[in-house]
Write a protein that holds these residues in place. Sequence first.
Motif, PDB file in Angstrom:
ATOM      1  N   MET A 260       0.842  -1.193   0.000  1.00  0.00           N
ATOM      2  CA  MET A 260       0.000   0.000   0.000  1.00  0.00           C
ATOM      3  C   MET A 260       0.881   1.249   0.000  1.00  0.00           C
ATOM      4  N   VAL A 261       0.479   2.280  -0.774  1.00  0.00           N
ATOM      5  CA  VAL A 261       1.310   3.462  -1.008  1.00  0.00           C
ATOM      6  C   VAL A 261       0.534   4.729  -0.688  1.00  0.00           C
ATOM      7  N   LYS A 262       1.225   5.702  -0.103  1.00  0.00           N
ATOM      8  CA  LYS A 262       0.638   7.025   0.116  1.00  0.00           C
ATOM      9  C   LYS A 262       1.691   8.101  -0.144  1.00  0.00           C
ATOM     10  N   ALA A 263       1.181   9.303  -0.437  1.00  0.00           N
ATOM     11  CA  ALA A 263       2.053  10.465  -0.590  1.00  0.00           C
ATOM     12  C   ALA A 263       1.509  11.596   0.258  1.00  0.00           C
ATOM     13  N   THR A 264       2.361  12.177   1.059  1.00  0.00           N
ATOM     14  CA  THR A 264       2.003  13.344   1.857  1.00  0.00           C
ATOM     15  C   THR A 264       2.528  14.590   1.149  1.00  0.00           C
ATOM     16  N   TYR A 265       1.614  15.492   0.824  1.00  0.00           N
ATOM     17  CA  TYR A 265       1.976  16.759   0.198  1.00  0.00           C
ATOM     18  C   TYR A 265       2.025  17.822   1.285  1.00  0.00           C
ATOM     19  N   GLY A 266       3.211  18.066   1.790  1.00  0.00           N
ATOM     20  CA  GLY A 266       3.386  19.096   2.799  1.00  0.00           C
ATOM     21  C   GLY A 266       4.329  20.152   2.279  1.00  0.00           C
ATOM     22  N   THR A 267       5.165  20.715   3.153  1.00  0.00           N
ATOM     23  CA  THR A 267       6.216  21.620   2.717  1.00  0.00           C
ATOM     24  C   THR A 267       7.106  20.896   1.711  1.00  0.00           C
ATOM     25  N   GLY A 268       7.508  19.697   2.104  1.00  0.00           N
ATOM     26  CA  GLY A 268       8.126  18.752   1.187  1.00  0.00           C
ATOM     27  C   GLY A 268       7.162  17.595   1.042  1.00  0.00           C
ATOM     28  N   SER A 269       7.618  16.496   0.470  1.00  0.00           N
ATOM     29  CA  SER A 269       6.730  15.344   0.334  1.00  0.00           C
ATOM     30  C   SER A 269       7.450  14.058   0.676  1.00  0.00           C
ATOM     31  N   GLY A 310       4.936  21.479  -1.496  1.00  0.00           N
ATOM     32  CA  GLY A 310       4.080  22.575  -1.043  1.00  0.00           C
ATOM     33  C   GLY A 310       4.854  23.864  -0.867  1.00  0.00           C
ATOM     34  N   ALA A 311       6.132  23.761  -0.527  1.00  0.00           N
ATOM     35  CA  ALA A 311       6.968  24.955  -0.364  1.00  0.00           C
ATOM     36  C   ALA A 311       7.142  25.709  -1.679  1.00  0.00           C
ATOM     37  N   VAL A 312       6.919  25.039  -2.808  1.00  0.00           N
ATOM     38  CA  VAL A 312       6.964  25.722  -4.097  1.00  0.00           C
ATOM     39  C   VAL A 312       5.846  26.756  -4.180  1.00  0.00           C
ATOM     40  N   ILE A 313       4.682  26.420  -3.647  1.00  0.00           N
ATOM     41  CA  ILE A 313       3.557  27.355  -3.647  1.00  0.00           C
ATOM     42  C   ILE A 313       3.864  28.542  -2.729  1.00  0.00           C
ATOM     43  N   THR A 314       4.499  28.253  -1.589  1.00  0.00           N
ATOM     44  CA  THR A 314       4.935  29.329  -0.697  1.00  0.00           C
ATOM     45  C   THR A 314       5.918  30.245  -1.410  1.00  0.00           C
ATOM     46  N   TRP A 315       6.817  29.686  -2.194  1.00  0.00           N
ATOM     47  CA  TRP A 315       7.792  30.458  -2.973  1.00  0.00           C
ATOM     48  C   TRP A 315       7.087  31.372  -3.969  1.00  0.00           C
ATOM     49  N   LEU A 316       6.056  30.851  -4.636  1.00  0.00           N
ATOM     50  CA  LEU A 316       5.292  31.669  -5.581  1.00  0.00           C
ATOM     51  C   LEU A 316       4.691  32.892  -4.899  1.00  0.00           C
TER      52      LEU A 316
END
Length: 492
Positions: A260-269, A310-316
């Motif tokens: 089973m696989v998951k991805a957390t989209y936070g500041t990093g991932s 997610g930090a990419v969005i903060t950068w924008l």
Amino acid sequence: MEKKYVLAIDQSTQGTKAILFDTKGHLVCRQDLPHTQWINEKGWVSHDLTEIYQNTIQAVKNVVEASSISKEEIACIGISNQRETSAAWKKETGEPLADAIVWQCARAEEICAQIRAQGVAEQIREKTGLNLSPYFPASKYAWLQEQVEAVKKAKEAGNLCLGTIDTWLLYKLTKGAVYATDYSNASRTQLFNIHTLEWDREICGWFDIDTENLPKVCDSSFSYGYTDFEGYLEQPIPITGVIGDSQGALFGQGCVEKGMVKATYGTGSSVMMNIGKKAVLSESGLVTSLAWGLHGKVSYVLEGNINYTGAVITWLKEEIGLITSPGETQELAEAANPKDQTYLVPAFSGLGAPYWKPEAKAILFGMSRTTGKREIVKAALESIAYQITDVVEMMKAEDGVTVRGLCVDGGPTKNEYLMRFQSSMLQTPVCLPDCEESSALGAALMAGITYGLYTMELLTHHSARQQFQPAMMEDERNEKYAGWKAAVEKVL
């Protein structure tokens, strides 16, 4: 009074959440407090440990008061945390000796280079499951000992505690009575042998770390001690669950079976796959860690970590001012020219998995004269999905691994453009859970199971609330992904 609630403290890179869950694992109330991101001209990233602790106390007070529940109804506490962020404090007083070095920070690369020159990097990987990198606490601890005089003196005086943020909070919340961590966090330090389940003295020696200055390692499901939150509660309550945020999200999404696989989209991932009860070392750029210790047994995961998602969005928003809020990114991306071939490779502090190039620099690649604000925002969003795809493709390449879908969590998953693009890049369904706070839920479930308020069956009750299906022809997908790989090559 009847115990009806589990309190989860989710201490993340951007802030601290206090969340109450009821006896069925449903989220009742959440309160957040942000903390300052200290970034200097060298790109070093730090956090104020005292601010984090004070925010933890205040967030707990805020959530109890906002929910209008009685304090006496809280049964137990679970803690999830940003994992590799590294702290040093005085053993006698609990006084911080320096700001915490955040997991994103690559200031300890020179230490890693020195150890790499000794020819022991592969031994470290075989024992810890982790590629030698300044991402992990081992070199961060070593840097603190070398560069911060107060840390150096505390070590010489036998008055030094080294730990990740879970350990810092446990120490402070229990007034110094508990100096401990769990298997999930210990396995991310690059000092813990994931086969023997002990601090590895040989590796600690290479980093000049005394094992006496490291915490006791326990199950994630364990009665760690008691806290009254600096007198806020009339009676102390037990801390019965501790787990790193990414493993917490895996547990919270019910990914307790192999494959089973998951991805957390936070500041990093963190992209993480449950690989069962046996450690398997990846040969394709992934790392192996412990998922958790539960009822005296450990489980393992394959994982790929990405520094900037997610930090990419903060950068924008904060650095280049293209947006005023994250919610604008979806509309801008959808309005962008779909034929624009701009790629953002967000290597602002190097590249993590599967490239492991801490010296890499970020680039915008492939712009034309008509590339504008919308196209750059689109490229930034798509860079998140491309990086996740890189890691999942590596998981697919491992022998015997079949990825049938991806469970996701974190703030950026609210962006439907990103989720549709992610599904198309992976050519597999992307599933969102019914509870958005997967890391906190995982910590709460771990704590509630230990306390006896929850059963393991509760893990299956949090089914997907939404699915995104691939919406792109395979040829188009392959062309876009090939363009991404070509852009990445420019920074390697």
